[in-house]
Enzyme design. Structure first.
Site: not given
Length: 388
Positions: A60, A62, A68-69, A162, A223, A226, A284
């Site tokens: 996992h 990116h 971009g939040e 989101r 996650h 979390r 992540d």
């Protein structure tokens, strides 16, 4: 040229004792004591004082950046090759996240191909946080069938402010498409599921198992560590046969709010009777790590790192007392099996020559071999990305 690893203490990830490994053509050709090859025909690495383990799989990442939040300036950077090398990561699975618009599948696939040219093994998920999926071809099934690097879908966001707030039926259709495409292509067809802090937690995944004919093996929720509530749900889900994934990148504020460090989460799940084969770690990496206040306003944002992956394994061994061979499975054999990466995750004859040499005193990464190529030797970097 052949590469000969001499006198390594092999963890395949199971303990295998002292052994030599002969590598050629990107594969492990021989594994046996005292392999003798004229030095003019091979490069020799003396691993007498090291543990040889499989190269790490990060399922996992990116790889072209994410986030971009907080606006355009918070779009995180893409993955540099050297981060993967320093982290012992030889295989990455790239994904899109919140931003499936300024980042798209064409860019993701191009970045994966670039990292492959630089020395890593790479795969990707099709789609992003939102549903319906934005795929390269007209359907997810066709992406799985005709694009070699596509092995599943995701990361599809659930229980998160989101997410696209999909209906259960829309999510079930994605899992069904992944199942069909996986069967037809011989791939995992996994759906990588992002789980947020929302109260619904694993509800959609449990409903898939209760209300459809689809199996837990088509979904890989991440996650899970979390927050305490989601973690307890994860224990029950894993004991029922589902896979669960812990995220190694974190912030101090996450831990203060109840996130469970991966090493502790692993120990607690094992103590609860979860099969260790159901658990994985992912980083992540290059994803954004946003910290929201109770009203949903962004307070700070940071970036995940693939270099967080193995430290969580090391902590599980050195701080939580988990056997090395068990902790290693979280980033080697387990993700390889779940993702059907048949040549990855183990040290054995015929497997891809991805391996890491660890210092047994502190389990620090000293040497990294990916597809038979030395990327780091004795702590010295031997490869960099094109523009590094």
């Amino acid at each position: 040229m052949l590469l000969l690893i001499k006198n390594a203490d092999v963890y395949a990830p199971e303990p295998g004792g002292r052994c030599d490994l002969l590598i050629g053509g990107g594969k492990i050709l021989l594994m046996e004591p005292d392999i003798r090859i004229p030095r003019k025909h091979c490069e020799v690495v003396d691993a007498r004082n090291f543990k040889a383990v499989p190269g790490f799989i990060d399922g996992h990442v990116h790889i072209m950046g994410g986030g971009g939040e907080g606006g355009f300036a918070t779009r995180t950077p893409d993955l540099p090759l050297t981060d993967a090398i320093f982290g012992g990561v030889t295989t990455v699975v790239g994904c899109l996240g919140t931003d499936g618009y300024t980042r798209n599948m064409a860019g993701l696939l191009a970045k994966a191909k670039g990292l492959e040219e630089e020395g890593l093994s790479t795969f990707v998920y099709s789609g992003s946080y939102g549903l319906p999926l934005r795929t390269l071809m007209p359907s997810l099934e066709e992406d799985l069938l005709f694009i070699d690097k596509v092995i599943g879908a995701g990361e599809v966001a659930l229980s998160d402010h989101r997410s696209s707030q999909p209906t259960f039926e829309a999510f079930a259709q994605v899992v069904a498409m992944a199942r069909r495409g996986g069967m037809l292509s011989g791939k995992a067809g996994i759906v990588n599921v992002h789980l947020g802090d929302g109260a619904r937690g694993l509800d959609f995944l449990r409903r898939i198992l209760a209300e459809t004919e689809l199996a837990a093996t088509q979904m890989w929720p991440t996650h899970i560590n979390r927050n305490p509530r989601l973690f307890e749900e994860g224990i029950a889900y894993a004991k029922g046969g589902g896979f669960v994934d812990f995220t190694t990148s974190t912030l101090p504020s996450y831990l203060e709010d109840g996130e469970i460090p991966c090493a502790k989460a692993l120990r607690r799940m094992l103590e609860a009777g979860v099969d260790p084969g159901q658990i994985t770690f992912t980083s992540d990496g290059q994803g954004s790590l946003p910290d929201w206040d109770p009203s949903g306003r962004l307070q700070e944002i940071s970036v995940g790192r693939v270099t967080s992956l193995f430290p969580a394994v090391r902590q599980a061994v050195m701080e939580e007392g988990i056997a090395l061979e068990t902790a290693l499975r979280m980033v080697t054999a387990n993700p390889a099996r779940i993702l059907k990466l048949r040549a990855k995750g183990r040290l054995a004859v015929g497997m891809d020559a991805d391996l890491v040499l660890l210092d047994p005193r502190d389990l620090e990464i000293r040497t990294v071999v990916a597809k038979g190529r030395l990327l780091m030797k004795g702590g010295r970097l031997l490869a960099k990305g094109m523009f590094q």
